[in-house]
Scaffold this active site. Structure first.
Site, PDB file in Angstrom:
ATOM      1  NE  ARG A  54      -2.680   0.240   3.490  1.00 60.80           N
ATOM      2  CZ  ARG A  54      -2.456   0.838   4.448  1.00 60.80           C
ATOM      3  NH1 ARG A  54      -2.178   2.435   4.365  1.00 60.80           N
ATOM      4  NH2 ARG A  54      -2.355   0.423   5.593  1.00 60.80           N
ATOM      5  CG  ASP A 179     -10.891  12.531 -16.264  1.00 64.56           C
ATOM      6  OD1 ASP A 179     -10.474  11.757 -17.014  1.00 64.56           O
ATOM      7  OD2 ASP A 179     -12.054  11.853 -15.801  1.00 64.56           O
ATOM      8  CE  LYS A 204     -14.033   3.912 -18.776  1.00 62.85           C
ATOM      9  NZ  LYS A 204     -13.573   4.455 -17.536  1.00 62.85           N
TER      10      LYS A 204
HETATM   11  C1  LIG Z   1     -13.826  10.526 -18.194  1.00 62.68           C
HETATM   12  C2  LIG Z   1     -13.870   9.339 -17.302  1.00 62.68           C
HETATM   13  N1  LIG Z   1     -13.169   9.588 -15.991  1.00 62.68           N
HETATM   14  C3  LIG Z   1     -13.331   8.679 -15.188  1.00 62.68           C
HETATM   15  C4  LIG Z   1     -14.025   7.468 -15.038  1.00 62.68           C
HETATM   16  C5  LIG Z   1     -13.837   6.532 -13.950  1.00 62.68           C
HETATM   17  O1  LIG Z   1     -12.822   5.514 -14.131  1.00 62.68           O
HETATM   18  P1  LIG Z   1     -13.045   4.172 -13.323  1.00 62.68           P
HETATM   19  O2  LIG Z   1     -14.383   3.283 -13.899  1.00 62.68           O
HETATM   20  O3  LIG Z   1     -11.794   3.395 -13.805  1.00 62.68           O
HETATM   21  O4  LIG Z   1     -13.342   4.396 -12.053  1.00 62.68           O
HETATM   22  C6  LIG Z   1     -14.577   7.163 -16.286  1.00 62.68           C
HETATM   23  C7  LIG Z   1     -15.573   5.886 -16.403  1.00 62.68           C
HETATM   24  O5  LIG Z   1     -16.157   5.602 -17.422  1.00 62.68           O
HETATM   25  C8  LIG Z   1     -14.623   8.239 -17.279  1.00 62.68           C
HETATM   26  O6  LIG Z   1     -15.005   7.881 -18.419  1.00 62.68           O
END
Ligand SMILES: Cc1ncc(COP(=O)(O)O)c(C=O)c1O
Length: 387
Positions: A54, A179, A204
Protein backbone atom coordinates in the site's frame (compact mmCIF):
# COMPACT_ATOMS: atom_id res chain seq x y z
CA UNK A 1 14.74 10.25 -22.04
CA UNK A 2 13.94 9.20 -25.61
CA UNK A 3 10.90 9.77 -27.75
CA UNK A 4 7.35 8.72 -26.85
CA UNK A 5 7.17 5.35 -28.64
CA UNK A 6 10.55 4.32 -27.23
CA UNK A 7 9.41 5.39 -23.75
CA UNK A 8 6.37 3.15 -24.11
CA UNK A 9 8.68 0.15 -24.48
CA UNK A 10 11.43 1.09 -22.01
CA UNK A 11 10.27 4.00 -19.85
CA UNK A 12 9.30 1.78 -16.91
CA UNK A 13 12.80 0.34 -16.45
CA UNK A 14 14.17 0.71 -12.91
CA UNK A 15 17.77 0.95 -11.80
CA UNK A 16 18.86 -2.52 -10.73
CA UNK A 17 16.45 -4.46 -13.00
CA UNK A 18 17.51 -8.05 -13.67
CA UNK A 19 17.95 -9.36 -17.23
CA UNK A 20 14.33 -10.34 -17.90
CA UNK A 21 13.01 -8.62 -21.03
CA UNK A 22 9.37 -8.59 -19.90
CA UNK A 23 8.91 -6.75 -16.60
CA UNK A 24 8.75 -8.82 -13.41
CA UNK A 25 5.62 -8.85 -11.27
CA UNK A 26 5.87 -8.49 -7.49
CA UNK A 27 2.63 -9.78 -5.95
CA UNK A 28 4.12 -9.57 -2.46
CA UNK A 29 2.09 -7.49 -0.01
CA UNK A 30 5.13 -6.94 2.19
CA UNK A 31 8.93 -6.88 1.89
CA UNK A 32 11.61 -8.41 4.13
CA UNK A 33 14.24 -6.32 5.88
CA UNK A 34 17.77 -7.72 6.07
CA UNK A 35 18.36 -6.53 9.61
CA UNK A 36 17.00 -4.21 12.29
CA UNK A 37 18.82 -1.22 10.83
CA UNK A 38 17.35 -1.75 7.39
CA UNK A 39 13.90 -2.30 8.89
CA UNK A 40 14.13 1.04 10.70
CA UNK A 41 15.24 2.69 7.47
CA UNK A 42 12.35 1.15 5.48
CA UNK A 43 9.78 2.13 8.11
CA UNK A 44 11.05 5.69 8.31
CA UNK A 45 10.80 6.43 4.58
CA UNK A 46 7.48 7.75 3.38
CA UNK A 47 7.50 6.29 -0.11
CA UNK A 48 9.47 3.09 -0.14
CA UNK A 49 8.94 0.71 -3.11
CA UNK A 50 9.90 -2.35 -1.03
CA UNK A 51 8.28 -1.96 2.40
CA UNK A 52 4.53 -2.67 2.21
CA UNK A 53 2.55 -2.65 -1.05
CA UNK A 54 0.00 0.00 0.00
CA UNK A 55 3.03 2.28 0.51
CA UNK A 56 4.73 1.20 -2.70
CA UNK A 57 5.69 -1.84 -4.75
CA UNK A 58 8.22 -2.22 -7.59
CA UNK A 59 5.52 -3.20 -10.13
CA UNK A 60 3.43 -0.18 -9.18
CA UNK A 61 6.54 1.99 -9.21
CA UNK A 62 7.43 1.11 -12.78
CA UNK A 63 3.84 1.57 -13.99
CA UNK A 64 3.64 4.98 -12.28
CA UNK A 65 7.01 6.00 -13.71
CA UNK A 66 5.90 5.20 -17.25
CA UNK A 67 2.59 7.07 -16.97
CA UNK A 68 4.31 10.09 -15.40
CA UNK A 69 6.82 10.22 -18.25
CA UNK A 70 4.11 9.89 -20.90
CA UNK A 71 2.22 12.84 -19.42
CA UNK A 72 5.41 14.87 -18.89
CA UNK A 73 4.93 14.87 -15.10
CA UNK A 74 7.49 14.32 -12.36
CA UNK A 75 5.64 11.52 -10.55
CA UNK A 76 2.45 9.48 -10.46
CA UNK A 77 0.37 7.62 -7.91
CA UNK A 78 -1.46 4.47 -9.01
CA UNK A 79 -4.98 3.78 -7.74
CA UNK A 80 -7.44 0.92 -7.97
CA UNK A 81 -9.77 2.77 -10.41
CA UNK A 82 -10.18 6.06 -12.26
CA UNK A 83 -12.63 7.23 -9.59
CA UNK A 84 -10.03 6.26 -7.01
CA UNK A 85 -7.62 8.62 -8.78
CA UNK A 86 -10.13 11.48 -8.99
CA UNK A 87 -11.24 11.03 -5.35
CA UNK A 88 -7.64 10.92 -4.17
CA UNK A 89 -6.68 14.08 -6.07
CA UNK A 90 -9.76 16.06 -5.02
CA UNK A 91 -9.88 14.92 -1.38
CA UNK A 92 -6.16 15.62 -0.97
CA UNK A 93 -6.38 19.17 -2.21
CA UNK A 94 -9.49 20.62 -0.53
CA UNK A 95 -10.56 21.29 3.06
CA UNK A 96 -13.79 22.34 4.71
CA UNK A 97 -14.78 25.88 3.67
CA UNK A 98 -13.10 25.64 0.27
CA UNK A 99 -14.86 26.16 -3.05
CA UNK A 100 -14.35 24.18 -6.28
CA UNK A 101 -15.14 25.23 -9.85
CA UNK A 102 -16.03 22.39 -12.22
CA UNK A 103 -17.99 21.68 -15.40
CA UNK A 104 -21.67 20.94 -15.93
CA UNK A 105 -20.45 17.88 -17.84
CA UNK A 106 -18.18 15.35 -16.22
CA UNK A 107 -18.09 11.61 -15.99
CA UNK A 108 -21.00 10.98 -13.61
CA UNK A 109 -18.79 9.69 -10.80
CA UNK A 110 -16.81 12.94 -10.82
CA UNK A 111 -20.02 15.02 -10.84
CA UNK A 112 -21.30 13.09 -7.84
CA UNK A 113 -18.01 13.34 -5.95
CA UNK A 114 -17.99 17.11 -6.38
CA UNK A 115 -21.70 17.76 -5.82
CA UNK A 116 -22.61 15.15 -3.22
CA UNK A 117 -19.55 13.86 -1.36
CA UNK A 118 -17.77 17.21 -1.01
CA UNK A 119 -20.98 18.86 0.21
CA UNK A 120 -21.03 16.46 3.18
CA UNK A 121 -17.64 17.81 4.24
CA UNK A 122 -18.36 21.52 3.85
CA UNK A 123 -16.80 22.01 0.41
CA UNK A 124 -18.97 23.83 -2.12
CA UNK A 125 -18.77 23.37 -5.89
CA UNK A 126 -20.01 25.51 -8.81
CA UNK A 127 -20.65 23.88 -12.19
CA UNK A 128 -20.20 25.91 -15.37
CA UNK A 129 -20.56 25.50 -19.13
CA UNK A 130 -17.16 24.12 -20.12
CA UNK A 131 -17.33 25.63 -23.60
CA UNK A 132 -17.32 29.17 -22.14
CA UNK A 133 -14.00 30.17 -20.55
CA UNK A 134 -15.70 33.32 -19.22
CA UNK A 135 -18.08 31.15 -17.19
CA UNK A 136 -15.11 29.76 -15.24
CA UNK A 137 -13.86 33.28 -14.66
CA UNK A 138 -17.25 34.37 -13.31
CA UNK A 139 -17.46 31.36 -10.98
CA UNK A 140 -14.21 32.06 -9.09
CA UNK A 141 -14.63 33.12 -5.46
CA UNK A 142 -12.02 34.08 -2.88
CA UNK A 143 -12.40 30.56 -1.40
CA UNK A 144 -11.84 28.78 -4.74
CA UNK A 145 -8.92 26.37 -4.28
CA UNK A 146 -9.49 23.88 -7.06
CA UNK A 147 -10.71 23.73 -10.66
CA UNK A 148 -11.69 20.37 -12.16
CA UNK A 149 -11.69 19.91 -15.94
CA UNK A 150 -12.55 17.09 -18.33
CA UNK A 151 -11.90 17.55 -22.06
CA UNK A 152 -13.25 16.02 -24.20
CA UNK A 153 -16.09 15.45 -21.74
CA UNK A 154 -18.11 12.30 -21.29
CA UNK A 155 -20.49 11.79 -23.16
CA UNK A 156 -20.99 15.03 -25.13
CA UNK A 157 -17.41 15.38 -26.48
CA UNK A 158 -17.52 19.09 -25.58
CA UNK A 159 -14.11 20.68 -24.98
CA UNK A 160 -12.65 23.04 -22.38
CA UNK A 161 -10.02 25.63 -23.29
CA UNK A 162 -7.53 23.97 -20.94
CA UNK A 163 -4.72 26.53 -21.22
CA UNK A 164 -7.05 29.51 -20.70
CA UNK A 165 -8.75 28.03 -17.62
CA UNK A 166 -5.49 26.75 -16.10
CA UNK A 167 -3.97 30.21 -16.47
CA UNK A 168 -6.99 31.83 -14.78
CA UNK A 169 -6.80 29.34 -11.91
CA UNK A 170 -3.08 29.88 -11.41
CA UNK A 171 -3.52 33.65 -11.32
CA UNK A 172 -6.03 33.16 -8.48
CA UNK A 173 -3.95 30.68 -6.51
CA UNK A 174 -6.16 27.67 -7.34
CA UNK A 175 -4.90 24.29 -8.54
CA UNK A 176 -6.27 22.62 -11.68
CA UNK A 177 -7.03 18.92 -12.17
CA UNK A 178 -7.72 17.62 -15.69
CA UNK A 179 -9.25 14.22 -16.43
CA UNK A 180 -7.33 13.13 -19.56
CA UNK A 181 -9.03 9.75 -19.95
CA UNK A 182 -10.78 10.41 -23.28
CA UNK A 183 -7.77 11.90 -25.06
CA UNK A 184 -4.99 9.76 -23.51
CA UNK A 185 -1.46 11.21 -23.39
CA UNK A 186 -1.09 10.28 -27.05
CA UNK A 187 -3.58 12.97 -28.09
CA UNK A 188 -3.32 15.59 -25.34
CA UNK A 189 -0.87 16.56 -22.58
CA UNK A 190 -2.64 18.84 -20.11
CA UNK A 191 0.45 19.45 -17.92
CA UNK A 192 2.03 21.21 -20.91
CA UNK A 193 -1.11 23.36 -21.12
CA UNK A 194 -0.61 24.59 -17.55
CA UNK A 195 -2.69 22.10 -15.57
CA UNK A 196 -1.28 20.96 -12.18
CA UNK A 197 -2.69 17.42 -11.92
CA UNK A 198 -3.71 14.90 -14.58
CA UNK A 199 -6.09 12.09 -13.66
CA UNK A 200 -6.72 8.93 -15.68
CA UNK A 201 -9.14 6.11 -15.67
CA UNK A 202 -6.44 3.66 -16.78
CA UNK A 203 -9.30 1.20 -17.21
CA UNK A 204 -9.73 2.86 -20.63
CA UNK A 205 -7.00 3.63 -23.21
CA UNK A 206 -3.98 3.03 -20.97
CA UNK A 207 -5.05 -0.54 -20.20
CA UNK A 208 -6.75 -0.84 -23.56
CA UNK A 209 -8.27 -4.32 -23.40
CA UNK A 210 -11.35 -4.08 -21.15
CA UNK A 211 -9.68 -6.47 -18.73
CA UNK A 212 -8.54 -4.34 -15.79
CA UNK A 213 -9.67 -1.46 -13.59
CA UNK A 214 -7.06 1.12 -12.59
CA UNK A 215 -6.38 4.81 -12.16
CA UNK A 216 -3.45 7.22 -12.05
CA UNK A 217 -2.75 10.70 -10.72
CA UNK A 218 0.18 12.53 -12.38
CA UNK A 219 1.72 15.75 -11.07
CA UNK A 220 4.85 17.31 -9.55
CA UNK A 221 6.81 15.61 -6.76
CA UNK A 222 5.66 18.32 -4.37
CA UNK A 223 1.98 17.69 -5.13
CA UNK A 224 2.49 13.91 -4.80
CA UNK A 225 4.01 14.64 -1.39
CA UNK A 226 0.87 16.65 -0.54
CA UNK A 227 -1.38 13.75 -1.62
CA UNK A 228 0.64 10.98 -0.07
CA UNK A 229 -0.84 10.91 3.45
CA UNK A 230 -4.35 10.89 2.02
CA UNK A 231 -3.40 8.18 -0.49
CA UNK A 232 -2.16 5.70 2.09
CA UNK A 233 -5.11 6.40 4.41
CA UNK A 234 -7.79 6.09 1.69
CA UNK A 235 -5.99 2.91 0.72
CA UNK A 236 -7.23 2.51 -2.87
CA UNK A 237 -4.03 0.80 -3.92
CA UNK A 238 -3.78 -0.88 -7.32
CA UNK A 239 -3.16 -4.64 -7.29
CA UNK A 240 0.34 -5.47 -8.61
CA UNK A 241 -1.27 -8.02 -10.96
CA UNK A 242 -3.39 -5.28 -12.56
CA UNK A 243 -0.43 -2.87 -12.60
CA UNK A 244 1.52 -5.48 -14.56
CA UNK A 245 -1.38 -6.02 -16.99
CA UNK A 246 -1.64 -2.26 -17.41
CA UNK A 247 2.05 -2.08 -18.23
CA UNK A 248 1.54 -4.78 -20.85
CA UNK A 249 -1.39 -2.86 -22.34
CA UNK A 250 0.59 0.37 -22.48
CA UNK A 251 3.27 -1.13 -24.74
CA UNK A 252 0.79 -0.74 -27.63
CA UNK A 253 -0.86 2.50 -26.46
CA UNK A 254 0.21 4.72 -29.34
CA UNK A 255 -0.50 2.07 -31.99
CA UNK A 256 -4.01 1.51 -30.61
CA UNK A 257 -4.84 5.19 -30.10
CA UNK A 258 -3.60 6.28 -33.51
CA UNK A 259 -5.64 3.54 -35.16
CA UNK A 260 -8.72 4.49 -33.11
CA UNK A 261 -8.23 8.18 -34.05
CA UNK A 262 -8.35 7.28 -37.75
CA UNK A 263 -11.28 4.87 -37.47
CA UNK A 264 -13.34 7.24 -35.29
CA UNK A 265 -12.95 10.01 -37.87
CA UNK A 266 -14.10 7.61 -40.62
CA UNK A 267 -17.12 6.54 -38.54
CA UNK A 268 -17.94 10.18 -37.70
CA UNK A 269 -17.80 11.15 -41.39
CA UNK A 270 -19.99 8.18 -42.32
CA UNK A 271 -22.58 9.09 -39.69
CA UNK A 272 -22.51 12.77 -40.66
CA UNK A 273 -23.56 11.82 -44.20
CA UNK A 274 -26.26 9.34 -43.10
CA UNK A 275 -29.89 10.53 -43.38
CA UNK A 276 -30.83 8.57 -40.24
CA UNK A 277 -28.50 10.70 -38.13
CA UNK A 278 -29.46 14.10 -36.74
CA UNK A 279 -26.06 15.25 -35.44
CA UNK A 280 -22.55 13.91 -34.83
CA UNK A 281 -20.34 15.06 -31.96
CA UNK A 282 -16.64 14.47 -32.67
CA UNK A 283 -13.90 17.08 -32.13
CA UNK A 284 -12.11 15.91 -35.28
CA UNK A 285 -14.98 16.97 -37.55
CA UNK A 286 -14.83 20.46 -39.04
CA UNK A 287 -18.51 20.74 -38.03
CA UNK A 288 -17.69 20.40 -34.30
CA UNK A 289 -18.28 23.89 -32.85
CA UNK A 290 -14.89 23.72 -31.09
CA UNK A 291 -12.86 22.14 -33.89
CA UNK A 292 -10.35 25.03 -33.86
CA UNK A 293 -9.76 24.54 -30.12
CA UNK A 294 -9.41 20.79 -30.68
CA UNK A 295 -6.70 21.42 -33.26
CA UNK A 296 -4.92 23.81 -30.92
CA UNK A 297 -4.80 21.62 -27.83
CA UNK A 298 -4.99 18.05 -29.17
CA UNK A 299 -2.65 16.23 -31.54
CA UNK A 300 -5.32 13.61 -32.35
CA UNK A 301 -9.05 13.58 -31.67
CA UNK A 302 -9.56 10.24 -29.96
CA UNK A 303 -11.61 7.12 -30.48
CA UNK A 304 -14.84 8.23 -28.81
CA UNK A 305 -17.69 9.99 -30.57
CA UNK A 306 -21.38 10.53 -29.97
CA UNK A 307 -24.28 10.93 -32.36
CA UNK A 308 -27.97 11.68 -32.24
CA UNK A 309 -30.30 9.31 -34.05
CA UNK A 310 -33.02 10.97 -36.14
CA UNK A 311 -36.09 10.36 -33.98
CA UNK A 312 -36.26 9.92 -30.23
CA UNK A 313 -35.65 7.44 -27.45
CA UNK A 314 -37.59 4.58 -29.09
CA UNK A 315 -35.75 4.87 -32.44
CA UNK A 316 -32.46 4.95 -30.55
CA UNK A 317 -33.33 1.80 -28.58
CA UNK A 318 -34.24 0.12 -31.89
CA UNK A 319 -30.83 1.00 -33.34
CA UNK A 320 -29.11 -0.33 -30.24
CA UNK A 321 -30.94 -3.64 -30.45
CA UNK A 322 -29.87 -4.06 -34.11
CA UNK A 323 -26.12 -3.56 -33.61
CA UNK A 324 -24.10 -6.71 -34.26
CA UNK A 325 -20.42 -5.74 -34.41
CA UNK A 326 -20.60 -3.04 -31.73
CA UNK A 327 -21.02 -4.46 -28.25
CA UNK A 328 -23.66 -2.79 -26.11
CA UNK A 329 -21.66 -1.95 -22.99
CA UNK A 330 -20.35 0.98 -20.98
CA UNK A 331 -16.65 1.92 -20.96
CA UNK A 332 -14.30 2.90 -23.78
CA UNK A 333 -10.69 2.77 -24.84
CA UNK A 334 -10.42 -0.99 -25.38
CA UNK A 335 -9.80 -3.08 -28.47
CA UNK A 336 -13.51 -3.94 -28.92
CA UNK A 337 -15.90 -1.25 -30.18
CA UNK A 338 -18.64 -0.42 -27.68
CA UNK A 339 -21.93 1.46 -27.99
CA UNK A 340 -24.06 2.93 -25.20
CA UNK A 341 -27.41 4.72 -25.29
CA UNK A 342 -26.47 7.64 -23.02
CA UNK A 343 -29.98 8.31 -21.66
CA UNK A 344 -30.17 4.69 -20.47
CA UNK A 345 -26.73 4.82 -18.83
CA UNK A 346 -27.39 8.11 -17.03
CA UNK A 347 -31.04 7.33 -16.06
CA UNK A 348 -30.03 5.93 -12.68
CA UNK A 349 -28.16 9.07 -11.65
CA UNK A 350 -29.72 12.09 -13.39
CA UNK A 351 -33.33 13.29 -13.70
CA UNK A 352 -34.65 13.90 -17.24
CA UNK A 353 -34.21 17.67 -16.78
CA UNK A 354 -30.67 17.31 -15.42
CA UNK A 355 -29.83 15.08 -18.38
CA UNK A 356 -31.03 17.69 -20.87
CA UNK A 357 -29.07 20.40 -19.02
CA UNK A 358 -25.98 18.21 -19.38
CA UNK A 359 -26.61 17.82 -23.13
CA UNK A 360 -27.67 14.17 -22.86
CA UNK A 361 -30.50 14.11 -25.39
CA UNK A 362 -32.81 11.03 -25.44
CA UNK A 363 -31.37 10.07 -28.87
CA UNK A 364 -27.65 10.33 -27.97
CA UNK A 365 -25.46 7.28 -28.57
CA UNK A 366 -21.83 7.12 -27.45
CA UNK A 367 -19.48 5.02 -29.54
CA UNK A 368 -16.04 3.90 -28.42
CA UNK A 369 -14.15 2.79 -31.51
CA UNK A 370 -11.89 -0.24 -31.17
CA UNK A 371 -9.60 -2.05 -33.56
CA UNK A 372 -12.08 -3.90 -35.80
CA UNK A 373 -12.01 -3.22 -39.55
CA UNK A 374 -13.63 0.19 -39.84
CA UNK A 375 -15.71 -0.95 -42.86
CA UNK A 376 -17.39 -3.53 -40.63
CA UNK A 377 -18.15 -0.80 -38.11
CA UNK A 378 -19.74 1.53 -40.67
CA UNK A 379 -21.62 -1.41 -42.25
CA UNK A 380 -22.96 -2.32 -38.81
CA UNK A 381 -24.12 1.23 -38.11
CA UNK A 382 -25.60 1.46 -41.61
CA UNK A 383 -27.71 -1.69 -41.20
CA UNK A 384 -28.74 -0.71 -37.67
CA UNK A 385 -29.83 2.74 -38.90
CA UNK A 386 -31.84 0.95 -41.54
CA UNK A 387 -30.10 2.19 -44.66
C1 LIG B 1 -13.76 10.40 -18.21
C2 LIG B 1 -13.82 9.37 -17.14
N1 LIG B 1 -13.20 9.60 -15.97
C3 LIG B 1 -13.22 8.71 -14.95
C4 LIG B 1 -13.91 7.51 -15.08
C5 LIG B 1 -13.93 6.55 -13.93
O1 LIG B 1 -13.05 5.51 -14.16
P1 LIG B 1 -13.13 4.07 -13.45
O2 LIG B 1 -14.36 3.39 -13.98
O3 LIG B 1 -11.84 3.41 -13.82
O4 LIG B 1 -13.26 4.33 -11.98
C6 LIG B 1 -14.56 7.22 -16.28
C7 LIG B 1 -15.30 5.94 -16.43
O5 LIG B 1 -16.06 5.74 -17.34
C8 LIG B 1 -14.51 8.16 -17.33
O6 LIG B 1 -15.14 7.94 -18.51
Amino acid sequence: MRRRDTLLQHGDALAGDDNSVAPPIYPSATFRAGDAGEFAEMASRQRHPRYYTRYGNPTLQRTAQLIARLEGGEAALMTSSGMGAMSLAVLSLVASGDHVVAQTNHYMGTSRLLAEVLARFGVRASFVDQTDAGAFEAAFEPATRLVVLESPANPTLALTDIAAVAKMARARGALTIADNTFASPINQRPLELGVDVVVHSATKYLGGHHDLTAGAVVCSESLVARMWDTAIVLGGVLSPHDAWLLLRGMRTLSVRVERANGSALRVAQFLERHPGVERVHYPGLASHPQHALARAQMSGFGGVLAFQVRGGYAETERLMSRLQVFTQAVSLGGVESLAAHAAVVWAGTLSDEAMLRAGIQPNLVRLAIGLEDVADLTDDLGQALGG
